[in-house]
Write a protein that holds these residues in place. Structure first.
Motif, PDB file in Angstrom:
ATOM      1  N   TYR A  26     -24.961  50.249   6.482  1.00 51.47           N
ATOM      2  CA  TYR A  26     -25.166  50.404   7.929  1.00 51.47           C
ATOM      3  C   TYR A  26     -25.863  49.204   8.574  1.00 51.47           C
ATOM      4  O   TYR A  26     -26.680  49.360   9.461  1.00 51.47           O
ATOM      5  CB  TYR A  26     -25.946  51.690   8.221  1.00 51.47           C
ATOM      6  CG  TYR A  26     -25.292  52.900   7.650  1.00 51.47           C
ATOM      7  CD1 TYR A  26     -24.045  53.325   8.124  1.00 51.47           C
ATOM      8  CD2 TYR A  26     -25.871  53.612   6.606  1.00 51.47           C
ATOM      9  CE1 TYR A  26     -23.418  54.423   7.580  1.00 51.47           C
ATOM     10  CE2 TYR A  26     -25.249  54.715   6.059  1.00 51.47           C
ATOM     11  CZ  TYR A  26     -24.015  55.119   6.544  1.00 51.47           C
ATOM     12  OH  TYR A  26     -23.392  56.196   6.005  1.00 51.47           O
ATOM     13  N   THR A  27     -25.588  47.999   8.098  1.00 51.43           N
ATOM     14  CA  THR A  27     -26.177  46.826   8.732  1.00 51.43           C
ATOM     15  C   THR A  27     -25.155  46.209   9.689  1.00 51.43           C
ATOM     16  O   THR A  27     -23.984  46.592   9.692  1.00 51.43           O
ATOM     17  CB  THR A  27     -26.574  45.768   7.691  1.00 51.43           C
ATOM     18  OG1 THR A  27     -25.431  45.488   6.894  1.00 51.43           O
ATOM     19  CG2 THR A  27     -27.713  46.253   6.819  1.00 51.43           C
ATOM     20  N   PHE A  28     -25.619  45.249  10.476  1.00 48.59           N
ATOM     21  CA  PHE A  28     -24.729  44.592  11.442  1.00 48.59           C
ATOM     22  C   PHE A  28     -24.472  43.158  11.005  1.00 48.59           C
ATOM     23  O   PHE A  28     -25.403  42.436  10.707  1.00 48.59           O
ATOM     24  CB  PHE A  28     -25.347  44.635  12.833  1.00 48.59           C
ATOM     25  CG  PHE A  28     -25.555  46.026  13.313  1.00 48.59           C
ATOM     26  CD1 PHE A  28     -24.510  46.753  13.853  1.00 48.59           C
ATOM     27  CD2 PHE A  28     -26.788  46.647  13.169  1.00 48.59           C
ATOM     28  CE1 PHE A  28     -24.693  48.060  14.262  1.00 48.59           C
ATOM     29  CE2 PHE A  28     -26.977  47.956  13.576  1.00 48.59           C
ATOM     30  CZ  PHE A  28     -25.926  48.663  14.126  1.00 48.59           C
ATOM     31  N   GLN A  29     -23.208  42.788  10.965  1.00 50.26           N
ATOM     32  CA  GLN A  29     -22.854  41.468  10.465  1.00 50.26           C
ATOM     33  C   GLN A  29     -21.886  40.760  11.403  1.00 50.26           C
ATOM     34  O   GLN A  29     -21.204  41.401  12.190  1.00 50.26           O
ATOM     35  CB  GLN A  29     -22.202  41.615   9.093  1.00 50.26           C
ATOM     36  CG  GLN A  29     -22.982  42.509   8.171  1.00 50.26           C
ATOM     37  CD  GLN A  29     -22.578  42.344   6.730  1.00 50.26           C
ATOM     38  OE1 GLN A  29     -23.307  41.805   5.936  1.00 50.26           O
ATOM     39  NE2 GLN A  29     -21.401  42.799   6.397  1.00 50.26           N
ATOM     40  N   THR A  30     -21.811  39.448  11.268  1.00 47.60           N
ATOM     41  CA  THR A  30     -20.847  38.694  12.087  1.00 47.60           C
ATOM     42  C   THR A  30     -19.471  38.781  11.410  1.00 47.60           C
ATOM     43  O   THR A  30     -19.388  39.080  10.219  1.00 47.60           O
ATOM     44  CB  THR A  30     -21.252  37.214  12.194  1.00 47.60           C
ATOM     45  OG1 THR A  30     -21.215  36.647  10.887  1.00 47.60           O
ATOM     46  CG2 THR A  30     -22.644  37.045  12.767  1.00 47.60           C
ATOM     47  N   PRO A  31     -18.402  38.512  12.172  1.00 44.59           N
ATOM     48  CA  PRO A  31     -17.060  38.567  11.570  1.00 44.59           C
ATOM     49  C   PRO A  31     -16.939  37.627  10.371  1.00 44.59           C
ATOM     50  O   PRO A  31     -16.282  37.955   9.386  1.00 44.59           O
ATOM     51  CB  PRO A  31     -16.134  38.116  12.696  1.00 44.59           C
ATOM     52  CG  PRO A  31     -16.900  38.262  13.952  1.00 44.59           C
ATOM     53  CD  PRO A  31     -18.355  38.197  13.609  1.00 44.59           C
ATOM     54  N   GLU A  32     -17.578  36.482  10.473  1.00 46.03           N
ATOM     55  CA  GLU A  32     -17.482  35.508   9.391  1.00 46.03           C
ATOM     56  C   GLU A  32     -18.155  36.041   8.115  1.00 46.03           C
ATOM     57  O   GLU A  32     -17.636  35.879   7.015  1.00 46.03           O
ATOM     58  CB  GLU A  32     -18.124  34.192   9.827  1.00 46.03           C
ATOM     59  CG  GLU A  32     -17.564  33.016   9.080  1.00 46.03           C
ATOM     60  CD  GLU A  32     -17.862  31.703   9.772  1.00 46.03           C
ATOM     61  OE1 GLU A  32     -18.466  31.719  10.857  1.00 46.03           O
ATOM     62  OE2 GLU A  32     -17.502  30.666   9.198  1.00 46.03           O
ATOM     63  N   GLU A  33     -19.316  36.676   8.306  1.00 42.61           N
ATOM     64  CA  GLU A  33     -20.002  37.260   7.141  1.00 42.61           C
ATOM     65  C   GLU A  33     -19.123  38.317   6.476  1.00 42.61           C
ATOM     66  O   GLU A  33     -19.060  38.399   5.257  1.00 42.61           O
ATOM     67  CB  GLU A  33     -21.331  37.896   7.572  1.00 42.61           C
ATOM     68  CG  GLU A  33     -22.443  36.899   7.810  1.00 42.61           C
ATOM     69  CD  GLU A  33     -23.700  37.549   8.337  1.00 42.61           C
ATOM     70  OE1 GLU A  33     -24.778  37.221   7.834  1.00 42.61           O
ATOM     71  OE2 GLU A  33     -23.603  38.388   9.252  1.00 42.61           O
ATOM     72  N   ASN A  34     -18.447  39.122   7.317  1.00 44.00           N
ATOM     73  CA  ASN A  34     -17.555  40.147   6.767  1.00 44.00           C
ATOM     74  C   ASN A  34     -16.432  39.524   5.952  1.00 44.00           C
ATOM     75  O   ASN A  34     -16.097  39.995   4.868  1.00 44.00           O
ATOM     76  CB  ASN A  34     -16.959  40.996   7.895  1.00 44.00           C
ATOM     77  CG  ASN A  34     -17.938  42.030   8.411  1.00 44.00           C
ATOM     78  OD1 ASN A  34     -19.007  42.224   7.829  1.00 44.00           O
ATOM     79  ND2 ASN A  34     -17.588  42.686   9.486  1.00 44.00           N
ATOM     80  N   ALA A  35     -15.846  38.461   6.511  1.00 41.53           N
ATOM     81  CA  ALA A  35     -14.707  37.822   5.839  1.00 41.53           C
ATOM     82  C   ALA A  35     -15.118  37.252   4.481  1.00 41.53           C
ATOM     83  O   ALA A  35     -14.315  37.173   3.564  1.00 41.53           O
ATOM     84  CB  ALA A  35     -14.130  36.729   6.720  1.00 41.53           C
ATOM     85  N   GLN A  36     -16.376  36.869   4.357  1.00 38.53           N
ATOM     86  CA  GLN A  36     -16.829  36.262   3.102  1.00 38.53           C
ATOM     87  C   GLN A  36     -17.573  37.249   2.210  1.00 38.53           C
ATOM     88  O   GLN A  36     -18.079  36.884   1.154  1.00 38.53           O
ATOM     89  CB  GLN A  36     -17.757  35.085   3.420  1.00 38.53           C
ATOM     90  CG  GLN A  36     -17.012  33.960   4.100  1.00 38.53           C
ATOM     91  CD  GLN A  36     -17.918  32.832   4.488  1.00 38.53           C
ATOM     92  OE1 GLN A  36     -19.128  32.973   4.485  1.00 38.53           O
ATOM     93  NE2 GLN A  36     -17.328  31.701   4.821  1.00 38.53           N
ATOM     94  N   ARG A  37     -17.659  38.504   2.648  1.00 38.31           N
ATOM     95  CA  ARG A  37     -18.509  39.478   1.957  1.00 38.31           C
ATOM     96  C   ARG A  37     -18.105  39.688   0.493  1.00 38.31           C
ATOM     97  O   ARG A  37     -18.952  39.748  -0.389  1.00 38.31           O
ATOM     98  CB  ARG A  37     -18.472  40.806   2.734  1.00 38.31           C
ATOM     99  CG  ARG A  37     -19.407  41.865   2.207  1.00 38.31           C
ATOM    100  CD  ARG A  37     -20.856  41.409   2.199  1.00 38.31           C
ATOM    101  NE  ARG A  37     -21.549  42.009   1.075  1.00 38.31           N
ATOM    102  CZ  ARG A  37     -22.634  41.515   0.488  1.00 38.31           C
ATOM    103  NH1 ARG A  37     -23.178  40.409   0.931  1.00 38.31           N
ATOM    104  NH2 ARG A  37     -23.172  42.120  -0.531  1.00 38.31           N
ATOM    105  N   HIS A  38     -16.804  39.822   0.237  1.00 41.87           N
ATOM    106  CA  HIS A  38     -16.347  40.088  -1.130  1.00 41.87           C
ATOM    107  C   HIS A  38     -16.792  38.963  -2.062  1.00 41.87           C
ATOM    108  O   HIS A  38     -17.293  39.206  -3.163  1.00 41.87           O
ATOM    109  CB  HIS A  38     -14.830  40.240  -1.148  1.00 41.87           C
ATOM    110  CG  HIS A  38     -14.275  40.522  -2.515  1.00 41.87           C
ATOM    111  ND1 HIS A  38     -14.593  41.671  -3.200  1.00 41.87           N
ATOM    112  CD2 HIS A  38     -13.461  39.806  -3.324  1.00 41.87           C
ATOM    113  CE1 HIS A  38     -13.990  41.637  -4.386  1.00 41.87           C
ATOM    114  NE2 HIS A  38     -13.304  40.514  -4.486  1.00 41.87           N
ATOM    115  N   LYS A  39     -16.622  37.733  -1.580  1.00 42.93           N
ATOM    116  CA  LYS A  39     -17.007  36.563  -2.357  1.00 42.93           C
ATOM    117  C   LYS A  39     -18.521  36.590  -2.641  1.00 42.93           C
ATOM    118  O   LYS A  39     -18.960  36.389  -3.769  1.00 42.93           O
ATOM    119  CB  LYS A  39     -16.649  35.322  -1.533  1.00 42.93           C
ATOM    120  CG  LYS A  39     -16.849  34.011  -2.225  1.00 42.93           C
ATOM    121  CD  LYS A  39     -16.515  32.900  -1.223  1.00 42.93           C
ATOM    122  CE  LYS A  39     -16.937  31.561  -1.731  1.00 42.93           C
ATOM    123  NZ  LYS A  39     -16.774  30.527  -0.707  1.00 42.93           N
TER     124      LYS A  39
END
Lengths: 145, 516
Positions: free
Chosen positions: A45-58
């Motif tokens: 339940y945190t808030f992230q930027t789109p870029e952070e999301n795109a790199q999250r798996h990595k």
């Protein structure tokens, strides 16, 4: 039947004391497996930027690899070298809830953790993960000072 | 070429900022404004061309028909799966072994921070200011229908995203257009993807950037007094530059955390104002319903209210535009359709909840002047919009409405507008960048070029007048929708297969909640 003890590590020296205590306990029990667990504090339940999301798996893979190589694997190898049956696990989540979940899933009968070192204000407001674990775990918990 | 000259002028002014130049600045603003209006005029005229023989823009009809088609085609998926969507966001169906990946909640929150913003505050004020309270009715209806469009595009966004070896992902309409069309053996997917990407870049520079900068400037100027827009532009551009080029993630992180609280504070304050005027609620809804079907004297009558409502809803929640498909595609799920369900909450929160709050506060605090004799709304001198108490429009109308109940709220709103504007810019810089890299390939220099262009447009947006900026913003974003919706019609059968398969497995118990 083999007893299984889960050792919760947090990468600090209190973890060493938890391991030492678990080893003593395992010797006394006799046939005892040790499961070294490291939980990376994470909330869905945190808030992230789109870029952070795109790199999250990595990032997640990197975090797991780092925790494995720095904390869990050395501990597991040391335990095996000392003649214990030991395995390691790294998972993301709320520390207390996830340690308990790992224990229940793996048929653990006890959790051993070091006394956590939460910082002042956070600890006063929410209590530490250790306190929460002691209060809510499904199995007995030993907190090593 | 004219743009380049303008940019040169902006840069020169920045470097040599002196008191003398500052005094001439309104002239500079005016030049930027004129050049911008001339440059974008034909594009705007085409997108908003009315249907022959009517005053109804074809593009609005295009979106409403699409949302209605998706609603019917998926048999009111937005109602049938509403509670399931909430369960997904709560994490009831999330595998504990996937902890640490992007959760449904995070994907939704990220997408929302890109859409919740000035559209909800300024956009609604524009809609109600021109179309009257009746615009609210059409806006809510468009929001409810738009949930189905969002569901369709976000399911496809996850299904056809690119997953790279290093673990990063890229997704969005350009990927489902090219890969989805190939899979179905349809021609032209690649062309659509290129077209979409071009419009997405324009949309990112327009609605995702210039409109935000413009309204943020208006808000600051409203508090500290009037000053040239390019100054705000330079400051904003500098901060955006530090984040997207300098990699200063801390600013973005702080914003991403503060924005949701601002959103909650905004809705809570609106609810308090509505509660303080509880006796007016019935009257306000009466105005909304009466205005929806009669117009209550607004310019363009009922059709005017309808156009404004639909336009603002589409601009605010971006359903059918395709931007959310880029944001949602980062989620880690084995079932692409689950992200579609989650995304349908977005127009609901954005339009049906937040936009309606803004509209109700403006109506209830009686910012719009009613002719006591006829009971209809009075028009301003130009006859283009409803006369307001202090002649306010856009974000200043919302500010005045909230300020009439709490005199301190305009200051909070100013901070909220700046933060909303900033977080929307960060989101859109990412959407634009994804479209840019789709066209030109990934690479540090190529990405840097886009990011610098993005920052320059912040300055232009802050300096230009609201009229041309809002027109261009709407036009560019709607142009994305033209291409996106066209592709969705061809690909919607893929979503239907996914929906049928998922529904069956949900019913049989194969897909079930995890114990947490």
């Amino acid at each position: 039947m083999t007893t299984k003890i889960v050792i919760g590590l947090d990468g600090t020296e209190t973890g060493e004391r938890a391991i030492a205590f678990a080893k003593d306990l395992a010797k006394l029990i006799g046939t005892c497996d040790l499961l070294v667990a490291y939980v990376i504090e994470w909330s869905p339940y945190t808030f992230q930027t789109p870029e952070e999301n795109a790199q999250r798996h990595k990032r997640r893979e990197e975090e797991v690899d780092l925790a494995m190589s720095r904390v869990v694997t050395p501990a597991v190898e040391a335990l095996r070298a000392a003649g214990f049956e030991a395995q390691g696990i790294v998972r993301h989540g709320d520390v207390a809830e996830t340690l308990n979940a790992i224990t229940v899933e793996n048929g653990g009968s006890q959790i051993v953790v070091g006394r956590a070192s939460a910082d002042g204000i956070k600890k006063r407001l929410f209590g530490s993960s250790t306190q929460y674990l002691v209060m809510h775990a499904d199995v007995p918990v030993t907190v090593v000072n | 070429m004219r743009t380049l000259k303008t940019l040169g002028a902006v840069m020169a002014a920045t470097i040599a900022a002196s008191p003398a130049l500052a005094q001439e600045a309104p002239g500079l603003d005016e030049k930027i404004n004129q050049a911008f209006a001339n440059l974008t005029g034909p594009f705007v005229s085409f997108i908003f061309a009315p249907l022959p023989g009517t005053s109804f823009p074809w593009i609005v009809m295009w979106l409403v028909i699409a949302a209605t088609v998706f609603t019917l085609y998926f048999a009111f998926v937005q109602m049938r799966f509403f509670s399931h969507a909430i369960s997904l966001v709560k994490g009831d169906y999330s595998d504990p072994n996937d902890a640490g990946e992007v959760s449904h909640f995070q994907a939704l929150a990220t997408a929302l921070s890109g859409t919740v913003g000035l559209g909800n505050i300024a956009g609604v004020a524009v809609a109600v200011g021109i179309g009257g309270p009746g615009a609210t009715f059409w806006m809510i209806l468009a929001g409810l229908l738009g949930m189905a469009s969002k569901f369709t595009e976000c399911t496809l966004g996850v299904k056809y995203r690119n997953e790279y070896e290093d673990g990063t992902v890229s997704g969005g309409p350009m990927y489902y257009m090219s890969k989805g069309f190939d899979e179905l053996g349809l021609p032209g997917g690649k062309i659509l993807a290129v077209l979409f990407s071009i419009f997405c870049i324009l949309g990112a520079l327009g609605g995702g950037n210039m409109f935000q900068a413009n309204q943020a400037h208006q808000q600051i100027a409203g508090i500290v007094g009037d000053y040239p827009g390019w100054i705000t532009g330079i400051v904003f551009a500098g901060v955006v530059f530090m984040v997207i080029v300098g990699g200063l993630k801390s600013i973005a992180r702080v914003t991403e955390k503060v924005v949701p609280f601002m959103g909650v504070l905004y809705v809570a304050t609106a609810l308090v104002i509505i509660a303080m005027n509880a006796d007016m609620i019935g009257w306000a809804f009466g105005q909304i319903f009466a205005g929806a079907f009669t117009g209550l004297g607004v310019a363009g009558g009922m059709v005017g209210a309808l156009i404004q409502g639909f336009k603002r809803a589409a601009f605010s929640n971006e359903a059918g535009v395709g931007s959310a498909a880029i944001a949602h595609s980062a989620v880690r799920t084995k079932e692409p359709i689950t992200e579609g369900f989650v995304s349908l909450l977005e127009p609901f929160i954005d339009t049906v909840v937040i936009c309606t709050m803004t509209a109700l506060v403006i109506i209830i605090t009686q910012q719009l002047i009613i002719d006591p004799e006829t009971g209809n709304y009075m028009l301003n001198e130009a006859g283009s919009a409803i006369a307001t108490v202090d002649g306010n429009s856009g974000v200043s109308l919302t500010s005045a409405a909230f300020g009439s109940a709490f005199s301190w709220f305009p200051y909070i709103l100013a901070i909220a507008v700046i933060l909303f504007a900033f977080s929307t810019m960060i989101s859109w810089s990412y959407y634009g960048l994804k479209a840019w890299t789709y066209l030109f390939g990934e690479g540090h220099t190529k990405e840097l070029i886009f990011k610098v262009i993005f920052c320059v447009f912040v300055v232009i947006g802050a300096a230009a007048n609201l009229g041309p900026v809002i027109d261009f913003s709407d036009a560019a974003i709607f142009a994305m929708a033209v291409v996106n919706v066209f592709a969705l019609y061809f690909l919607m059968k893929v979503v239907r297969q996914e929906l049928a398969s998922y529904s069956a497995r949900l019913k049989s118990g194969e897909i079930r909640k995890f114990e947490h």
